[in-house]
Design an enzyme around this catalytic site. Structure first.
Site, short mmCIF file in Angstrom:
data_model
loop_
_atom_site.label_atom_id
_atom_site.label_comp_id
_atom_site.label_asym_id
_atom_site.label_seq_id
_atom_site.Cartn_x
_atom_site.Cartn_y
_atom_site.Cartn_z
N THR A 62 60.08 75.67 -89.37
CA THR A 62 60.20 74.83 -90.56
C THR A 62 58.90 74.91 -91.35
O THR A 62 57.83 75.13 -90.77
CB THR A 62 60.50 73.37 -90.16
OG1 THR A 62 60.71 72.59 -91.32
CG2 THR A 62 59.35 72.77 -89.36
N ALA A 86 55.49 78.98 -86.56
CA ALA A 86 55.82 78.62 -87.95
C ALA A 86 54.57 78.26 -88.74
O ALA A 86 54.07 79.06 -89.53
CB ALA A 86 56.83 77.48 -87.97
N ARG A 87 54.05 77.05 -88.53
CA ARG A 87 52.91 76.58 -89.30
C ARG A 87 52.04 75.67 -88.43
O ARG A 87 52.53 74.80 -87.72
CB ARG A 87 53.37 75.80 -90.55
CG ARG A 87 53.87 76.69 -91.67
CD ARG A 87 52.69 77.42 -92.34
NE ARG A 87 53.14 78.43 -93.29
CZ ARG A 87 53.27 79.72 -93.03
NH1 ARG A 87 53.02 80.17 -91.81
NH2 ARG A 87 53.64 80.56 -93.96
N GLU A 99 42.52 77.71 -89.21
CA GLU A 99 42.50 79.16 -88.99
C GLU A 99 41.44 79.79 -89.88
O GLU A 99 41.25 79.35 -91.02
CB GLU A 99 43.88 79.77 -89.29
CG GLU A 99 44.97 79.30 -88.32
CD GLU A 99 46.31 79.98 -88.57
OE1 GLU A 99 46.38 80.86 -89.45
OE2 GLU A 99 47.29 79.64 -87.88
N HIS A 132 47.99 84.38 -85.21
CA HIS A 132 48.89 84.39 -86.38
C HIS A 132 49.47 85.80 -86.58
O HIS A 132 49.34 86.41 -87.65
CB HIS A 132 48.16 83.93 -87.63
CG HIS A 132 49.09 83.31 -88.65
ND1 HIS A 132 48.76 82.23 -89.43
CD2 HIS A 132 50.36 83.62 -89.00
CE1 HIS A 132 49.76 81.90 -90.22
NE2 HIS A 132 50.75 82.74 -89.97
N LEU A 133 50.15 86.27 -85.55
CA LEU A 133 50.72 87.62 -85.56
C LEU A 133 52.20 87.65 -85.93
O LEU A 133 52.81 88.71 -85.89
CB LEU A 133 50.56 88.26 -84.17
CG LEU A 133 49.13 88.47 -83.66
CD1 LEU A 133 49.17 89.09 -82.27
CD2 LEU A 133 48.34 89.34 -84.62
#
Length: 525
Positions: free
Chosen positions: A202, A230-231, A260, A278-279
């Site tokens: 989401t 996701a986030r 990040e 974050h791949l």
């Protein structure tokens, strides 16, 4: 020639697409923030990935900017609200990396279930700790999807292939779509209570921020595993660490973090946590795909007006753009006609479509009409920010399609209501693309939208036309065209007078003083 800046690392083929389409392109990956501020005013378009931060300050300096293109799905690094206020379209590529991100989530589920990273580190260190890494099967387990859009639906498909039972929480997921995907739509509380593995798909919004916190974790079954590709910010990381330490949560796999690059994090170092930098979208296929897509989308918008995958403005396909353009121009002119005559606060704007117009994508036509109405009252309004500005002013907007047969092949009607009156104009297209005004306040009158016009409301009495012509002639104002309409003989009438010179306030006051005149306004288009 439009000019585009690419400030993050994109495929060289994206640069080639821009240039092949005739767009002047500067490729400057890694551009420092302070340098971006100094040069952004030169560009019509800005293409980014996740490194460049398109802040309110950047947008305030971007005097020529028309579009920001994000090569990827997330637009957390773009201040979309500020972009909308400045009239800048924000685009992304929601489908280009969907498969790649979904596959990464599935890979993280496997890594978590079988402790693959930990077992790899142990084995390569020369240990043989076979009994230490007792995993669990995915087959037969219940997977809970928080979000079942583009990526979530792919995860659901792959999970069903693994013989998993899939639950989905998504306010926008219809029952029919859930059936098609083979998932059961549930509320969030039920998902938390039943899922063995929970995976997040989401966007990060005010309503989803911290959706998994200490309170939510307490409602989950003991031994649950949580995957977030996701986030960062969807999970309260400190709360999750506490649940991992207590053993209530068996494990977590995270690809995204609140801060990040994540050089340190509260989750790091826990033996049951798997982390990647974050791949989710990091495959060669996905990187190439999103770069090419954003280059095509931005080029289409800058060259033809076609809008694809926009966050803050209605989409217009390349096929629709040439068809809609004359209708949007007509709607904007009609809105401007109403707006220039309106002196008090607007309560509502209604747009009606008849004939061929009723078959078209109404959203761009609506945005154009609102733009026209507000342009005489608000600075720097365009189709991107006009609906937002209308909402901020409490203006009610409505669109109605009619299937009745109009007097013309295609017809638009714009009605503006204030606290004291309602103003209505009707327009059509002549020859398919020439805007024509055909009605004002229920009075039929045909006129082009001339650069300079006088709008006169008067009573239909002998001598009016002669008196008006003489007065304008004496003031050195030449009449180009003269269009009349009336309700009935001797009743209320309207004159639309195209003039070659600007009519100053003194001349307008003299016209207003004529005995038959109720109102006179100078309009420009």
């Amino acid at each position: 020639m439009p000019k585009v800046l690419i400030s993050d690392k994109l495929s060289e083929q994206a640069v080639e697409i821009f240039r092949a389409r005739g767009i002047d392109t500067d490729f400057r990956p890694g551009l420092p923030a302070e340098e971006l501020l100094s040069v952004i005013g030169e560009y019509d378009g800005l293409a980014v990935r996740s490194a460049t931060k398109v802040t309110a300050e950047v947008l305030a300096r971007a005097s020529n900017l028309k579009v920001v293109g994000r090569a990827g799905i997330g637009v957390d690094n773009v201040d979309t609200k500020a972009a909308t206020e400045h009239g800048v379209v924000v685009m992304n590529t929601p489908f280009g990396n969907a498969v790649t991100t979904a596959e990464h989530a599935i890979a993280m589920m496997f890594a978590l279930a079988r402790q693959i990273p930990q077992a790899d580190t142990s084995t390569q260190a020369g240990k043989w700790e076979k009994s230490k890494f007792m995993g669990v099967e995915l087959t037969g387990k219940t997977l809970g999807l928080v979000g079942c859009g583009n990526i979530g639906s792919i995860v659901a498909d792959r999970a069903r292939g693994l013989r998993m039972r899939v639950l989905a929480y998504d306010p926008y997921l219809s029952e029919q779509r859930a059936i098609e995907l083979g998932v059961r739509k549930v509320d969030l509380e039920e998902l938390f209570a039943e899922a063995d593995i929970i995976t997040l798909h989401t966007p990060l919004t005010d309503s989803t921020r911290g959706i998994i916190n200490a309170e939510a974790l307490a409602t989950m079954k003991k031994g649950v595993r949580i995957v977030n590709c996701a986030r960062g910010g969807l999970v309260v990381e400190e709360d999750l660490r506490a649940a991992l330490d207590s053993g209530h949560v068996a494990g977590a796999a995270f690809d995204v973090f609140v801060t990040e690059p994540a050089t340190e994090n509260v989750l790091f170092g826990h033996p049951n946590v798997v982390c990647t930098p974050h791949l989710g979208a990091a495959t060669s296929e996905a990187q190439e795909k999103v770069a090419l897509q954003i280059a095509e989308q931005m080029s289409d918008y800058l060259l033809t007006g076609a809008v694809s995958n926009a966050i803050n403005v209605p989409s217009v396909t390349a096929e629709e753009a040439p068809i809609l353009r004359p209708y949007m121009r007509l709607a904007e002119l009609m809105g401007s006609f109403c707006g220039q005559l309106t002196r008090s606060a607007i309560r509502s704007i209604q747009i009606e479509l008849e004939g061929h117009a009723a078959e078209l994508n109404a959203d761009p036509i609506k945005a154009a009409a609102i733009t026209g109405v507000l342009r005489s009252q608000v600075d720097s309004v365009n189709m991107v920010n006009a609906p937002t500005m209308a909402h901020q002013r409490g203006i009610d907007i409505s669109v109605t399609r009619h299937d009745r047969e109009p007097d013309y092949q295609t017809l638009l009607r714009v009605t503006v209501t204030t606290g004291t009156r309602t103003r209505e104009v009707v327009g059509t297209l002549i020859g398919g693309d020439k805007p024509r005004l055909v009605g004002v306040q229920g009075i039929g009158v045909e006129a082009d939208f001339a650069p300079r016009m006088l709008y006169v409301r008067n009573y239909d009495k002998p001598g009016f036309i002669g008196a008006l012509g003489s007065m304008l002639g004496e003031a050195g104002v030449n009449i180009a065209t003269f269009h009349l309409g009336r309700r009935e003989s001797g009743g209320e009438a309207i004159a639309l007078v195209e003039v070659d010179q600007r009519v100053d306030d003194a001349v307008l006051a003299s016209v207003k003083a004529l005995p038959q005149v109720v109102r006179v306004d100078s309009l420009s288009f």
